[in-house]
Scaffold this motif. Structure first.
Motif, PDB file in Angstrom:
ATOM      1  N   GLU A  42       0.828  -1.205   0.000  1.00  0.00           N
ATOM      2  CA  GLU A  42       0.000   0.000   0.000  1.00  0.00           C
ATOM      3  C   GLU A  42       0.865   1.259   0.000  1.00  0.00           C
ATOM      4  N   LEU A  43       1.895   1.273   0.829  1.00  0.00           N
ATOM      5  CA  LEU A  43       2.770   2.442   0.899  1.00  0.00           C
ATOM      6  C   LEU A  43       3.567   2.630  -0.386  1.00  0.00           C
ATOM      7  N   ASN A  45       2.636   1.676  -3.401  1.00  0.00           N
ATOM      8  CA  ASN A  45       1.716   2.182  -4.420  1.00  0.00           C
ATOM      9  C   ASN A  45       1.495   3.677  -4.267  1.00  0.00           C
ATOM     10  N   GLU A  46       1.346   4.110  -3.028  1.00  0.00           N
ATOM     11  CA  GLU A  46       1.160   5.543  -2.782  1.00  0.00           C
ATOM     12  C   GLU A  46       2.417   6.322  -3.144  1.00  0.00           C
ATOM     13  N   MET A  47       3.571   5.783  -2.789  1.00  0.00           N
ATOM     14  CA  MET A  47       4.828   6.463  -3.093  1.00  0.00           C
ATOM     15  C   MET A  47       5.074   6.526  -4.594  1.00  0.00           C
ATOM     16  N   GLU A  48       4.797   5.430  -5.280  1.00  0.00           N
ATOM     17  CA  GLU A  48       4.998   5.415  -6.730  1.00  0.00           C
ATOM     18  C   GLU A  48       4.099   6.416  -7.427  1.00  0.00           C
ATOM     19  N   ALA A  49       2.913   6.618  -6.874  1.00  0.00           N
ATOM     20  CA  ALA A  49       1.960   7.529  -7.506  1.00  0.00           C
ATOM     21  C   ALA A  49       2.378   8.991  -7.396  1.00  0.00           C
ATOM     22  N   ILE A  50       3.167   9.330  -6.380  1.00  0.00           N
ATOM     23  CA  ILE A  50       3.519  10.737  -6.180  1.00  0.00           C
ATOM     24  C   ILE A  50       4.885  11.093  -6.772  1.00  0.00           C
TER      25      ILE A  50
END
Length: 238
Positions: A42-43, A45-50
């Motif tokens: 989850e983290l 995915n969030e990091m990759e998105a930003i």
């Protein structure tokens, strides 16, 4: 009144210290690897998105791009200064100073993150290997005992398991240390007529070709990326 103000200040400082001390407890490691892996996904995915302008690597271009970046890292700053200071360079319109400055700023902000992530990747890889190594050594010790046990009168029931373990060990050893073709000198003197191919050579050559192909398949692209991660973690400015 001054006494009350000093007392209030002490109270506020105490609260800040308590929050600082309790912060590590909020980010403590999750003991369950399944839950920890799910949370990390989850983290990530969030990091990759930003991450701005994130480009998935092309394994065939990693080495060339890295070399070009090393060259550009040294050349870009003086070139920006030259273009901004010398009008004929500007008139050529061959160098985008804004894009070059963005590249420098991008690396300045992202490179420390890559170092931290590379260090975490190395630590996770070592943690996995360390745990597998301990259990693997115990498995090898029990396997050696099992090979002796099957020779005993009451050890016939372990034969099927020992054979399977032996097959796994053989495959692992062959993958790590592939066999090389023997370069034996000819024992017969040369003649004018070409020698006939021995019957065994026809079987040996395909076997070696098969092993070479298998060795090539055991070197996936992930190994090359992991080597690059190791280089980033060890050498901050290649």
């Amino acid at each position: 009144m001054p006494t009350r103000n000093r007392t209030g200040n002490r109270s506020s400082k105490t609260v800040v210290q308590k929050r600082t001390r309790t912060k590590p407890k909020a980010i403590a490691a999750i003991p369950d690897p399944v839950a920890a892996a799910a949370r990390m996904v989850e983290l990530l995915n969030e990091m990759e998105a930003i991450i701005p302008d994130l480009i998935q690597p092309d394994i065939t271009k990693i080495t060339r791009i890295a070399q070009s970046a090393k060259f550009g890292r040294a050349l870009i700053p003086p070139m920006i200064n030259a273009v901004n200071s010398y009008p004929p360079f500007q008139q050529r319109n061959m160098f985008d100073t804004a894009a070059a400055q963005y590249a420098l700023d991008y690396e300045r902000q992202m490179h420390p993150i890559t170092q931290r992530m590379a260090a975490i990747t190395m630590a996770m890889s070592y943690s996995m290997d360390q745990k597998l190594s301990i259990s693997g050594e115990h498995a090898l010790q029990l396997f050696q005992w099992g090979k002796r046990h099957v020779k005993q009168p009451d050890g016939g029931g372990a034969r099927i398991y020992v054979d399977e373990l032996q097959s796994v060990v053989d495959r692992t050893m062959n993958r790590r240390k592939p066999q090389k073709p023997a370069n034996n000198p000819p024992t017969t003197p040369p003649s004018t007529t070409p020698p006939t191919t021995p019957p065994t050579q026809g079987f040996l050559a395909p076997s070696l070709a098969t092993k070479a192909a298998a060795k090539a398949q055991t070197d996936p692209a992930d190994d090359k990326i992991l080597d690059l991660v190791h280089e980033i973690a060890k050498d901050p400015k290649k």
